[in-house]
Each structure stands twice: as C-alpha cells, then as structure tokens.
Write an enzyme that holds these catalytic residues in place. Sequence first.
Site, short mmCIF file in Angstrom:
data_model
loop_
_atom_site.label_atom_id
_atom_site.label_comp_id
_atom_site.label_asym_id
_atom_site.label_seq_id
_atom_site.Cartn_x
_atom_site.Cartn_y
_atom_site.Cartn_z
N TYR A 147 -3.71 -62.14 -9.37
CA TYR A 147 -3.50 -61.26 -8.21
C TYR A 147 -4.52 -61.50 -7.10
CZ TYR A 147 -0.49 -58.63 -11.45
OH TYR A 147 0.48 -58.26 -12.35
N LYS A 196 -3.21 -66.30 -23.39
CA LYS A 196 -2.13 -67.28 -23.58
C LYS A 196 -2.82 -68.64 -23.76
CE LYS A 196 2.30 -68.29 -23.60
NZ LYS A 196 3.13 -67.95 -24.75
N ASP A 228 2.54 -62.87 -25.68
CA ASP A 228 3.94 -62.62 -26.04
C ASP A 228 4.02 -61.90 -27.38
OD1 ASP A 228 2.77 -65.02 -26.79
OD2 ASP A 228 4.58 -66.22 -26.62
N ASP A 252 -1.63 -55.56 -16.69
CA ASP A 252 -0.71 -54.80 -15.85
C ASP A 252 0.59 -54.54 -16.62
OD1 ASP A 252 0.55 -53.66 -13.70
OD2 ASP A 252 0.72 -55.49 -12.51
N ASP A 256 1.78 -50.92 -18.93
CA ASP A 256 3.02 -50.18 -18.63
C ASP A 256 3.88 -50.05 -19.88
OD1 ASP A 256 2.40 -49.71 -16.03
OD2 ASP A 256 4.27 -50.50 -15.21
#
Length: 363
Positions: A147, A196, A228, A252, A256
């Site tokens: 970001y 990852k 994942d 992020d 959620d």
Amino acid sequence: MSYRIALIKGDGIGPEIVDEAVKVLNRIAEVYGHQFEYERVLMGGESIDACGIPLTDEAIAACKASDCVLMGSIGGNTSTSPWYKLEPSLRPEAGLLKLRKSLGLFANIRPAYLYDELKSACPIKDEIIGSQGFDMVIMRELTGGLYFGARQTTVENGLVTATDTLTYNEAEIRRIAIKAFDIAMKRRKNVVSVDKANVLDSSRLWRKIVEEVAADYPEVTWSHMLVDNCAMQLVKNPGQFDVILTENMFGDILSDEASEITGSIGMLSSASLNETSFGLYEPSHGSAPDIAGTDQANPIATILSAAMMLRYSLNLDAEADAIEAAVKAVLSKGLRTVDIMSEGCTQLGCKAMGDAIAAEISK
Ligand code: NAD
C-alpha cells in the site's frame, strides 16, 4: 492522574458512538479518580467541510500533543457524498492515511473475540467453534508493503500496464515482530507469523527477521504459516490462534475475515500504535452513513477501543478490565443493539447502550 485524549468524532455514526465511549470513560474517571481532558480534533468529511482538506497541520499537532487519540469513523456514502467527487488526496480517507503516517502508527492490533452470548451470530458451525470459541488478535503492519510502495501505470504500444511494489526492510519487520511477541507475552504466549515465503522475497526476509526476534522470547511458542493456509484455518479452526503477525495487505484481508466470523462488526475494536505507547484507537467498522442520526448504531466497538486505549497507551489495566467486564455484564443481561439483536433479548438504542455499560462500571 490526568490524561489528555484527542477526540476525532468523524462522520456518519462517528459522533454518536464517540459520545458513548466518552460517557463510559467519564464514569471510569469518577470511579477510579482520574481526570480525562478531551481535545476535539477534526478529520475526514467534517474537516473537509470546515477547512477544505481532510486533515490540517493543526489537527496533527493537536494529536501529537495528546497522550492518545480516540476516533469514531470517517467517510460518507461513497456513491452519493460530494466528498467522493474530490480528487483522491482530498477525500476523507486521505486524512486517516496521513494521520497514521504522521504519527508513525505502524502496528495495527485487531482483536477478534467470540462472546458466548453472541455465538448464534457466528456463521461457523457449532461443532467447529466448540465450547471454547476463539479469542485472537491480528497484529498487522500498517505503514509499509504494497500500500505504500512505488506504483505506476504505463502505456506501451497501446497496452496499459499497472505496477505496485511490495517493499519491506528489516527494521520495519523487526519492530512489528517485537510488538507481536510483546503482546503474546500478555496473552496465551503463541504467535503465528503469516507470509507467502514460497513465492515472495519480502516474505523470505520477513521469516528470517521473525525467527531472530522469536529467539528473544523463549516463553512464546510460534510458527510460520502461508497466507492462503491461514485464510482457510481461520474458518476451519479459529480457536488455534492467539496472535497472528502479518504484513500490511495480508493483515487487511485476514482481519476482515476474522471480524466476519465473530458475526458482529459493531463489537470489534482496534488500536494502531507507534514505537512508544502512543496510539490511535477506533472501531473496526466504518461510519455507517445508512444509520447515522437514528440512534441505532452499536457503540460497543468504540467503547472497547477506549478500553484498549486505557490498557496500551495509559497503562490502566484494571480500568480497561472494568470496561470489558461491563460490556460482558450488559450482554449477559440480554441487552442488545439492533445489529446483534436476537430472540428473547431487549433492544436498546446507541445512547441507552452507553448508559447501560457506564452503569455497570465499578471497582
Ligand atoms: P460500514 O462499516 O460503515 O458499514 C457496513 C454495514 O455495517 C452497514 O450496513 C452499517 O449500517 C453496519 N454497521 C457498521 N457499523 C455499525 C455499528 N456500529 N452498529 C450497527 N451497524 C453498523 O462500511 P461501508 O458502508 O462500506 O462504509 C461507509 C463509510 O465508512 C465509507 O465512507 C468508508 O470509506 C468508511 N470507512 C471508514 C473507516 C474508518 O474510519 N477507519 C473504516 C471503514 C470504512
């Protein structure tokens, strides 16, 4: 003791929910003999309306001059509000990104906790949740990664190509890992670091630094997990997690997902901290313009954010415990706002919920 709290009420339901958190904080002050001084600070839509920009230098200075910041939420209806016709750097959310950057808030803590009383709202089957439920925090890096990396869109031979860059240096990884292990020490002493590393160089560096930090915390058990797999494990066996440590974008998305499985967005608090004890505390939800001004908002996420503020910035653990116990007491009496309402319970508005929680505060 006397403490100075910057208050950003914000937009939509922001002012309603912050008023209830202040009500509860004032009751804490009365019971425990503290003094909370509040400094009103404008940000987001209300700052655009008053000053033409979503965050002024004066607002940043006022936050810096306080011990901590308590915020409601900012933004309006993204389809109809005139704020979203402005260029991106003048929209409400730009104020929040600028404030996080200016205050160096690199560590975002989001608890996801399943209240016994709200189990029916959890979308996961009872046999998966079990009798223990779940109680985890997600520690998300907030000021680096994809970001904040360099980005560009180019056109070559008529083909448009967009590029975003995911960059972390070892200092950025080390400081967030230390925060995660410190918080694990105050909890069940387990950290799962999510990355990852089978694909990304930045994740391989992440692993190396997390391993170095972990060596300084012999009491904390820890492991690596691919992102994942973590997304899957959160719905398969959420009870396994204590502290999840991860970078900005993975955090992020996973936070959620974790909030969704609690079934109640109006209950979830969050904290964003810098290297000292300074922090910004806000509910995980947005400004809910669809219910603003109707006294239907659930103020509990903001009230629990105020509890986190007492614990992490003001070092008032007993007072934070008292707020959390008051929330539990109110829920076990069957008092509910409309978003968490179920059969046999009593429905309250935002103000009445704040009154009920404040009334439960005692030493
Ligand atoms: P939202 O979280 O505001 O609302 C989603 C749904 O949840 C709505 O139906 C809303 O009524 C409900 N809801 C949210 N909080 C609630 C509460 N406390 N009590 C009862 N119901 C509640 O998300 P959205 O509608 O996508 O976004 C609205 C605005 O909020 C947008 O401008 C968005 O950019 C902004 N936003 C701000 C923040 C922030 O301030 N940090 C975070 C997320 C979204």
